[in-house]
Design an enzyme around this catalytic site. Structure first.
Site, PDB file in Angstrom:
ATOM      1  N   TYR A 139       3.894   6.318  10.220  1.00  9.40           N
ATOM      2  CA  TYR A 139       2.971   5.267   9.774  1.00  9.40           C
ATOM      3  C   TYR A 139       3.718   4.142   9.069  1.00  9.40           C
ATOM      4  CZ  TYR A 139      -1.252   3.036   8.136  1.00  9.40           C
ATOM      5  OH  TYR A 139      -2.247   2.109   7.913  1.00  9.40           O
ATOM      6  N   TYR A 195      -9.186   5.111   7.417  1.00  9.15           N
ATOM      7  CA  TYR A 195      -9.434   5.438   8.831  1.00  9.15           C
ATOM      8  C   TYR A 195     -10.467   6.559   8.835  1.00  9.15           C
ATOM      9  CZ  TYR A 195      -5.038   3.041   9.928  1.00  9.15           C
ATOM     10  OH  TYR A 195      -4.042   2.105  10.071  1.00  9.15           O
ATOM     11  N   HIS A 206       0.840  -1.205   0.000  1.00  7.69           N
ATOM     12  CA  HIS A 206       0.000   0.000   0.000  1.00  7.69           C
ATOM     13  C   HIS A 206       0.869   1.246   0.000  1.00  7.69           C
ATOM     14  CE1 HIS A 206      -4.106  -1.577   1.117  1.00  7.69           C
ATOM     15  NE2 HIS A 206      -3.348  -2.645   1.029  1.00  7.69           N
ATOM     16  N   PRO A 225      -4.808  -0.321  18.761  1.00  3.63           N
ATOM     17  CA  PRO A 225      -4.593  -0.838  17.403  1.00  3.63           C
ATOM     18  C   PRO A 225      -4.585   0.209  16.282  1.00  3.63           C
ATOM     19  CG  PRO A 225      -6.776  -1.416  18.193  1.00  3.63           C
ATOM     20  CD  PRO A 225      -6.078  -0.780  19.333  1.00  3.63           C
ATOM     21  N   LYS A 273       0.492  -1.021  15.164  1.00  2.00           N
ATOM     22  CA  LYS A 273       1.921  -0.993  15.485  1.00  2.00           C
ATOM     23  C   LYS A 273       2.395  -2.161  16.347  1.00  2.00           C
ATOM     24  CE  LYS A 273       3.032   2.689  13.303  1.00  2.00           C
ATOM     25  NZ  LYS A 273       3.726   2.459  12.035  1.00  2.00           N
TER      26      LYS A 273
HETATM   27  C1  PHB Z   1      -6.083  -4.580  10.070  1.00  2.00           C
HETATM   28  O1  PHB Z   1      -6.030  -4.807   8.853  1.00  2.00           O
HETATM   29  O2  PHB Z   1      -6.432  -5.459  10.873  1.00  2.00           O
HETATM   30  C2  PHB Z   1      -5.726  -3.245  10.601  1.00  2.00           C
HETATM   31  C3  PHB Z   1      -5.372  -2.238   9.722  1.00  2.00           C
HETATM   32  C4  PHB Z   1      -5.015  -0.994  10.206  1.00  2.00           C
HETATM   33  C5  PHB Z   1      -5.005  -0.769  11.570  1.00  2.00           C
HETATM   34  C6  PHB Z   1      -5.360  -1.780  12.458  1.00  2.00           C
HETATM   35  C7  PHB Z   1      -5.722  -3.021  11.964  1.00  2.00           C
HETATM   36  O3  PHB Z   1      -4.642   0.430  12.048  1.00  2.00           O
END
Ligand code: PHB
Ligand code: APR
Length: 397
Positions: free
Chosen positions: A385, A201, A72, A293, A297
């Site tokens: 990130y 997000y 990504h 989460p 990280k």
């Molecule tokens: C996930 O794909 O489980 C995932 C992706 C981004 C995050 C947390 C979990 O910040």
């Protein structure tokens, strides 16, 4: 039995440590209290920083990740009804993140370990750690009804947040920093292609939502929910209603529904223990720290720790030097606190807090606008990130 490093726990931290030490010619024994099937199927987050991907490839366990992982270069931050697509690769000067589920990493590492036939005990019970304040520590456990003893030089505590190793550090030496959040994530796996290739997000007045994926045809989706909620209180229709309401905005984006085949609720916490070493015990991963989460990280911090530990142990065994070893905890903690800062900033700004008023809401929007519009803030965001390289945190050379 005798070994150089006894590793307690076969999560990503313990397995990767065993693998990196194997490559460095250092003997290890890994002891895990769950079964192989259990650890290979445990559903967790799935975003890998560039440094984690490089560590997998460079150490020879990246073949499947390269084939099946999704690279990504962008993420999408949604708030105030608008999408904001950030080119994290360009902003971080060439670093991406990869979506590849944590249990796939666990499978790859177990397969490598089984392939070179080094000791890995599953379903060990009554695991205990002894004499870490001497030069001859040991680990005891029961396996297939037989008592086992490992005499070793070091014990690596990679047994997660609920393990036994952190508790071996005398209370008077241990400092704990802890914050629990007044919300949780309801996460689902759904048999439907994600509507966007980007991880999204979203900050919404109804609460946070996240779109991720586990391959081109499986969506990994989350919504913020109250801590006391149960999966039973979230039938599929309720989940989809909330998900659509929080993510579908002015650009016409729409997630196609599909059968949900896994559902779980995860609490959120920030936690750090200091120090991460005591005598001959070195902690890594969730045994020493937990992040919320947001930003995914947890696994990446664990891999950073074991890279730092590998360097410390390699320099001890190959060059007879103790300086990297003595600084293990300090080096890790500098990175851990930077990652904590980033994960809690994201967590704070993307969720609705029950106690917040309109002022705090406006502050969250101001912070998100800064990330989405200031070139400098965007760069700092993309750098964290995609992952702060471990090398930045050594002050010894
Ligand atoms: C996930 O794909 O489980 C995932 C992706 C981004 C995050 C947390 C979990 O910040
Ligand atoms: N003896 C042996 N093994 C143990 C013991 C014990 N007493 N207690 C726990 N374990 C095992 C657990 O069963 C688990 O397999 O230790 C392992 C710890 O693994 P993780 O919890 O996955 O922790 P870690 O390897 O540090 O990985 C960090 O995992 O929790 C996620 O979000 C976190 O992604 C991050 C990553």
């Amino acid at each position: 039995m005798k070994t150089q490093v006894a590793i307690v726990g076969a999560g990503p931290a313990g397995l990767m440590l065993g693998h990196l030490l194997h490559n460095a010619g250092i003997d290890t024994v890994i002891v895990e209290n769950k079964s192989r099937k259990y650890i290979e199927e445990r559903v967790r987050a799935g975003v890998l920083e560039q440094g984690t991907v490089n560590a997998m490839i460079d150490s020879g366990v990246g073949d499947r990740l390269l084939k099946e992982g999704l690279q990504h270069d962008y993420i999408d931050l949604r708030f105030n009804g608008e999408p904001h697509r950030l080119n994290i690769k360009e902003l971080s000067r060439g670093r991406s993140v990869w979506v590849y589920a944590q249990h796939e990493i666990v499978k790859d590492l177990v397969a490598a370990r089984v392939g070179y036939d080094e000791p890995l005990y599953f379903e060990a019970s009554d695991v205990s750690i002894h004499d870490i304040d001497t030069d001859k520590p040991s680990v005891r456990f029961i396996h297939e009804d037989k008592e086992q003893l490992i005499d070793c030089d070091f014990v690596a505590g990679c047994d997660g947040f609920h393990g036994i190793s952190r508790g071996m550090i005398p209370e008077a030496e241990l400092r704990v920093y802890d914050r629990q959040y007044p919300f949780a994530w309801l996460g689902v796996l759904a048999d439907t292609p994600p509507a966007s290739q980007d991880v999204i997000y979203a900050y919404h007045e109804r609460g946070f939502a996240l779109q991720s994926m586990r391959g081109p045809d499986i969506s990994r989706l989350y919504v913020q929910c109250p801590v006391a909620d149960t999966v039973e209180g979230w039938p599929d229709e309720r989940f989809w209603r909330e998900f659509h309401a929080r993510l579908e905005i002015s650009d016409g984006w729409h997630q196609q529904e599909g059968p949900i085949f896994q559902k779980g609720i995860t609490g959120m916490r920030s936690f750090v223990c200091e120090p991460m070493q005591y005598g001959r015990l070195l902690l890594a991963g969730d045994s020493a720290h937990i992040v919320p989460p947001t930003g995914a990280k947890g696994l990446n911090m664990a891999i950073g720790d074991v890279q730092i530990m590998t360097r410390a142990l390699t320099s001890y065994y190959q060059e007879g030097k103790r300086d990297f070893l003595d600084k293990y905890s300090d080096t890790c903690l500098k990175r851990v606190w930077q990652v904590q800062r980033f994960a809690s900033m994201l967590c704070y700004n993307l969720h609705r807090f029950p106690e917040h008023n309109q002022f705090e809401h406006k502050m969250q929007l101001a912070e998100l606008n800064n990330i989405a519009h200031s070139r400098q803030a965007m760069r700092a965001f993309a750098q964290s990130y995609t992952g702060l390289p471990v090398e930045l945190f050594y002050d010894l050379e």
